[in-house]
Design a protein around this motif. Structure first.
Motif, mmCIF file in Angstrom:
data_model
loop_
_atom_site.group_PDB
_atom_site.id
_atom_site.type_symbol
_atom_site.label_atom_id
_atom_site.label_comp_id
_atom_site.label_asym_id
_atom_site.label_seq_id
_atom_site.Cartn_x
_atom_site.Cartn_y
_atom_site.Cartn_z
ATOM 1 N N HIS A 174 46.816 -14.177 -41.540
ATOM 2 C CA HIS A 174 46.146 -13.500 -40.587
ATOM 3 C C HIS A 174 47.046 -11.980 -40.151
ATOM 4 O O HIS A 174 46.659 -11.223 -40.059
ATOM 5 N N LYS A 175 48.502 -12.360 -40.459
ATOM 6 C CA LYS A 175 49.492 -11.216 -40.213
ATOM 7 C C LYS A 175 48.829 -10.233 -41.356
ATOM 8 O O LYS A 175 49.485 -8.863 -40.835
ATOM 9 N N MET A 176 48.688 -10.382 -42.517
ATOM 10 C CA MET A 176 48.594 -9.281 -43.210
ATOM 11 C C MET A 176 47.200 -8.905 -43.072
ATOM 12 O O MET A 176 46.848 -7.825 -43.708
ATOM 13 N N ASN A 198 37.185 -18.463 -43.695
ATOM 14 C CA ASN A 198 37.311 -17.237 -42.691
ATOM 15 C C ASN A 198 38.844 -17.454 -41.907
ATOM 16 O O ASN A 198 39.212 -18.466 -41.236
ATOM 17 N N VAL A 199 39.747 -16.244 -42.254
ATOM 18 C CA VAL A 199 41.143 -16.412 -41.856
ATOM 19 C C VAL A 199 41.137 -16.548 -40.327
ATOM 20 O O VAL A 199 41.954 -17.155 -39.956
ATOM 21 N N LEU A 200 40.311 -16.037 -39.790
ATOM 22 C CA LEU A 200 40.470 -15.784 -38.244
ATOM 23 C C LEU A 200 40.117 -16.812 -37.588
ATOM 24 O O LEU A 200 40.922 -17.593 -36.825
ATOM 25 N N THR A 201 39.178 -17.684 -37.968
ATOM 26 C CA THR A 201 38.663 -18.932 -37.409
ATOM 27 C C THR A 201 39.606 -20.101 -37.976
ATOM 28 O O THR A 201 40.027 -20.682 -37.022
ATOM 29 N N GLY A 202 40.336 -19.993 -39.119
ATOM 30 C CA GLY A 202 41.249 -20.944 -39.305
ATOM 31 C C GLY A 202 42.611 -20.821 -38.697
ATOM 32 O O GLY A 202 43.382 -21.684 -38.359
ATOM 33 N N MET A 244 42.573 -19.610 -35.475
ATOM 34 C CA MET A 244 42.576 -20.002 -34.294
ATOM 35 C C MET A 244 42.754 -21.406 -34.029
ATOM 36 O O MET A 244 43.083 -22.081 -32.989
ATOM 37 N N SER A 245 42.611 -22.233 -35.052
ATOM 38 C CA SER A 245 42.441 -23.719 -34.769
ATOM 39 C C SER A 245 41.563 -24.231 -33.803
ATOM 40 O O SER A 245 42.233 -25.058 -33.088
ATOM 41 N N ILE A 246 40.456 -24.107 -33.764
ATOM 42 C CA ILE A 246 39.671 -24.558 -32.521
ATOM 43 C C ILE A 246 38.922 -25.736 -33.102
ATOM 44 O O ILE A 246 38.287 -25.794 -34.059
ATOM 45 N N GLY A 292 36.383 -28.284 -33.815
ATOM 46 C CA GLY A 292 35.012 -28.419 -34.037
ATOM 47 C C GLY A 292 34.389 -26.885 -34.802
ATOM 48 O O GLY A 292 33.400 -26.874 -35.089
ATOM 49 N N LEU A 293 35.568 -25.979 -34.848
ATOM 50 C CA LEU A 293 34.912 -24.800 -35.418
ATOM 51 C C LEU A 293 35.844 -24.587 -36.974
ATOM 52 O O LEU A 293 36.946 -24.366 -37.017
ATOM 53 N N SER A 294 34.972 -24.848 -37.809
ATOM 54 C CA SER A 294 35.518 -25.055 -39.472
ATOM 55 C C SER A 294 35.820 -23.522 -39.853
ATOM 56 O O SER A 294 34.734 -22.681 -39.819
ATOM 57 N N PRO A 295 36.888 -23.400 -40.484
ATOM 58 C CA PRO A 295 37.037 -22.087 -41.211
ATOM 59 C C PRO A 295 36.339 -22.031 -42.457
ATOM 60 O O PRO A 295 36.155 -20.904 -43.133
ATOM 61 N N VAL A 296 35.774 -23.068 -43.126
ATOM 62 C CA VAL A 296 35.047 -23.237 -44.198
ATOM 63 C C VAL A 296 33.542 -22.583 -44.340
ATOM 64 O O VAL A 296 32.729 -23.200 -43.669
ATOM 65 N N LEU A 297 33.503 -21.347 -44.876
ATOM 66 C CA LEU A 297 32.032 -20.448 -44.892
ATOM 67 C C LEU A 297 31.231 -21.116 -46.059
ATOM 68 O O LEU A 297 29.936 -20.852 -45.865
ATOM 69 N N GLU A 298 31.848 -21.510 -47.126
ATOM 70 C CA GLU A 298 31.110 -22.303 -48.275
ATOM 71 C C GLU A 298 31.995 -22.868 -49.096
ATOM 72 O O GLU A 298 33.309 -22.778 -49.066
#
Length: 437
Positions: free
Chosen positions: A91-93, A120-124, A126-128, A130-136
């Motif tokens: 995310h920093k990059m 999805n790096v932004l979602t990952g 944020m570590s929310i 129930g919100l998974s960073p895996v898009l596929e």
């Protein structure tokens, strides 16, 4: 090159040997693209990895002009599973998404199991809950010969997940290669969109022109001069069977398929001037569409199949016109510049792609149909034969590169450009296939 002679005549049909006679050289637009990481897939077998899938995916995404894969030596790490991923580092990059995976030998000899994830790096980061960073996330088992095809499929998935538009990496291009050192200098070839898996469809001692794909991607229509006159043929690229469609006196040219594949449009001059005609592919019933004392040429169908675009000199200089096939009413579409040629409406119906001449230079341009605004996309000269990708994102066209006819790509917004030079001779008249998967 492995060629198989099927007739003693001029024709030579379909080599199955894969080649990369074309090579994409990106010239503009890389820095403005969206950063993405395609991490090299981890090889879990012994010996060398069968093929570098991540490199193919990275090249696909880079050549779309939309994404900018970061270099491997700039990556903070090269994990293969999302469980061990530190999203904060990426995310920093500024990385937007990550593609990663693993390859291992399958239980069946000669087969491999490939798993991959799109994250999805932004979602990952944020570590929310129930919100998974895996898009596929997918797993497939295939042979090594299927790796390149599968890599293009992954690229299509990534492109659609991140842009909302269907990817076009599993498409092909058809083009005419001209090498006067060959005994049959004119050759109709097809290749994957990136120039790999090239196949010879037809070779001739006489010119071949104007290839166009059928909507199902199985056939090509083209003009051949093998009988020392222009004739239009349809050829099945899988069975190699071909059919003579027109052989009228004088011009038989510029064939184009209707969107449903039931009709062709083309140019005939059997009655005098070059005029636009349509033909039913099955019955060969012919219908004259234009009737004018000047040249009408280069027909192409609207996406809904209800009208034809064509180039005409009826206004004094070549401009693009549109004829409604029900009412037969014709209207002029272009007004800017010295002349405008070779018009094609984009798949979404919003834009008109064409060749515009201004100050003696021919360039690829796009006109907004609603507003009439014309934008020039290319900076080169002698650009011609534009063909739009089936998702409307890119245009492939002929141009002159380092003194030879070659192909080039430009994105629809004009920000990304790449040359696709031929290794031998000249390459021209590209035609982008429809979606093939």
């Amino acid at each position: 090159m492995l060629l198989r002679l099927l007739t003693p005549l001029l024709l030579l049909l379909c080599s199955t040997q894969a080649f990369a006679r074309l090579d994409i050289l990106i010239t503009e637009g890389v820095n403005s693209a969206r950063p993405i990481a395609v991490i090299p897939f981890k090889w879990l077998g012994t010996g060398e990895k069968p093929q570098d899938i991540a490199r193919i995916i990275g090249n696909d995404l880079r050549s779309s002009g939309v994404f900018r894969p970061i270099a491997i030596d700039k990556m903070p790490s090269t994990p293969s599973r999302s469980e061990t991923l530190d999203y904060a580092l990426w995310h920093k990059m500024g990385v937007e998404a990550i593609v990663m995976g693993e390859i291992k030998p399958a239980s069946e000899p000669g087969k491999y199991t490939i798993t991959y994830e799109l994250l999805n790096v932004l979602t990952g980061n944020m570590s929310i809950k129930g919100l998974s960073p895996v898009l596929e996330k997918r797993r497939s088992t295939l042979s090594a010969t299927q790796f390149r095809h599968f890599a293009h499929r992954i690229s299509d998935v990534v492109y659609e997940k991140l842009t909302g538009e269907r990817g076009a990496f599993l498409t092909r291009i058809a083009y005419i290669a001209v090498d006067h050192r060959s005994s049959h200098p004119y050759q109709l070839r097809i290749a994957d969109y990136d120039g790999y898996a090239e196949k010879l469809i037809l070779r001739s001692k006489q010119p071949i022109m104007s290839p166009a794909w059928s909507p199902d991607g199985r056939k090509l229509v083209y003009v051949s001069f093998e009988k020392k006159k222009s004739q239009i043929y349809i050829q099945d690229i899988y069975t190699q069977k071909r059919e003579l469609m027109t052989s009228f006196p004088r011009i038989n040219g510029a064939p184009s398929w209707s969107p449903d594949g039931k009709m062709l449009s083309f140019v005939l001059s059997k009655d005098g001037q070059a005029e636009i005609y349509t033909m039913n592919v099955m019955s060969k019933a012919l219908k004259r569409i234009t009737q004018n004392r000047v040249i009408d040429t280069e027909p192409s169908w609207s996406p809904d199949g209800k009208s034809l675009l064509f180039t005409s000199e009826r206004g004094g200089r070549p401009q693009i016109y549109q004829v409604d096939l029900s009412s037969m009413q014709t209207k002029r579409m272009t007004w800017e510049g010295d002349m405008n040629l070779g018009g094609t409406i984009t798949p979404d119906g919003d834009s008109l792609v064409l060749v515009s001449r201004s100050n003696g230079q021919y360039k690829i341009s796009v006109q907004d149909i609603a507003s009439g605004e014309l934008r020039t996309l290319t900076k080169t000269q002698l650009d011609e034969s534009p063909s739009v990708a089936p998702n409307g994102s890119m245009i492939i066209y002929s141009t002159v590169y380092q003194g030879h006819k070659g192909l080039a790509l430009v994105s629809m917004d004009g920000r990304f450009k790449a040359n696709i030079p031929a290794i031998n001779g000249d390459v021209k008249s590209p035609a982008w296939s429809p979606f093939l998967n």
